[in-house]
Scaffold this active site. Structure first.
Site, short mmCIF file in Angstrom:
data_model
loop_
_atom_site.label_atom_id
_atom_site.label_comp_id
_atom_site.label_asym_id
_atom_site.label_seq_id
_atom_site.Cartn_x
_atom_site.Cartn_y
_atom_site.Cartn_z
N ASP A 188 0.86 -1.17 0.00
CA ASP A 188 0.00 0.00 0.00
C ASP A 188 0.91 1.23 0.00
O ASP A 188 2.09 1.14 0.36
CB ASP A 188 -0.89 -0.04 1.24
CG ASP A 188 -1.64 1.24 1.47
OD1 ASP A 188 -2.39 1.64 0.58
OD2 ASP A 188 -1.44 1.84 2.54
N ASP A 231 -0.23 5.07 0.95
CA ASP A 231 -0.50 6.04 2.03
C ASP A 231 -0.57 5.33 3.39
O ASP A 231 -1.39 4.44 3.59
CB ASP A 231 -1.82 6.77 1.77
CG ASP A 231 -1.75 7.64 0.54
OD1 ASP A 231 -0.84 8.48 0.47
OD2 ASP A 231 -2.62 7.49 -0.35
N ASP A 237 -1.58 -0.81 6.01
CA ASP A 237 -1.91 -0.21 7.31
C ASP A 237 -3.39 -0.14 7.56
O ASP A 237 -3.82 0.44 8.56
CB ASP A 237 -1.32 1.20 7.38
CG ASP A 237 -2.04 2.17 6.44
OD1 ASP A 237 -2.22 1.80 5.26
OD2 ASP A 237 -2.41 3.28 6.87
#
Length: 220
Positions: free
Chosen positions: A11, A13, A168
């Site tokens: 991922d 961001d 996250d």
């Protein structure tokens, strides 16, 4: 190189880049300009990882199509201004990714960003050709649908059990589960480690270099 994994998928961001604060700020500004009540920071962090239209509709289920278009533009205007200097990468990201490449891993990005935004940050870091493949939310299905991971696997000719998704958010880890893939949770991004553990990641890390240490340990 870890004996089980050939492909590492990240991922962007909150996993590679420290951009969560700017996303939250841009969403608040877009809410103000669109005359919608602000959602609190915790709630906004909870939608990071989704494609932007899906994120906005999750925050504001009552929004109509015309309002959504305007809201997206307000968000984009604010976020691009905030990103005049791109959000910094987390400590150890560059060194770890270089080490992964040197060790023979295939590398990919699977992000909730739009293609235009992803290309902008890749250019800023000189990474236009760094990853084997990148997939953005507006060119495939939004997380947690597994389509972007399936497209990455097909491009790299790698089986799901040979790949590892690092993220996250619950959307990252659920997407990995939906694709039949192992995952790694990072504790320093948008969502709490407690929330991420529900998706049974192989490991949870508190800093990016811990991923390299874990893979290296497993390789020996």
């Amino acid at each position: 190189m870890h004996p089980d994994y050939k492909l590492l998928i990240f991922d962007w961001d909150g996993t590679l880049a420290d951009s969560v604060g700017r996303i939250v700020e841009a969403m608040h500004v877009a809410s103000d300009r669109s005359n919608f009540a602000r959602r609190d920071d915790f709630v906004v962090k909870g939608i990071i990882g989704l494609g932007l239209p899906e994120a906005i509709r999750t925050l504001y289920p009552e929004i109509d199509d015309e309002q959504l278009i305007a809201f997206r533009q307000h968000y984009a205007d604010c976020y691009i201004a905030l990103e005049a200097e791109p959000s910094p990468l987390f400590a150890g990201v560059v060194q770890s990714l270089d080490a992964f490449r040197a060790e023979g891993y295939r590398l990919a990005v699977a992000t909730g960003k739009a293609r235009r935004g992803l290309d902008r940050v890749l250019r800023a870091h000189g990474w236009e050709d760094y990853f084997d493949i990148t997939r953005a939310a507006d060119e495939t299905a939004s997380k947690p649908h597994p389509l972007m991971l399936e497209q990455i696997l097909a491009h790299c000719d790698v089986r799901p059990e040979q790949a590892l998704m690092v993220g996250d958010s619950s959307f990252d880890l659920l997407m990995a589960r939906n694709a039949g893939m192992d995952s790694v949770a990072v504790s320093y991004g948008a969502q709490s480690l407690e929330a991420l553990r529900a998706f049974e990641p192989r490991i949870a890390i508190d800093s990016f270099p811990e991923l390299h240490a874990w893979l290296s340990l497993r390789a020996n």
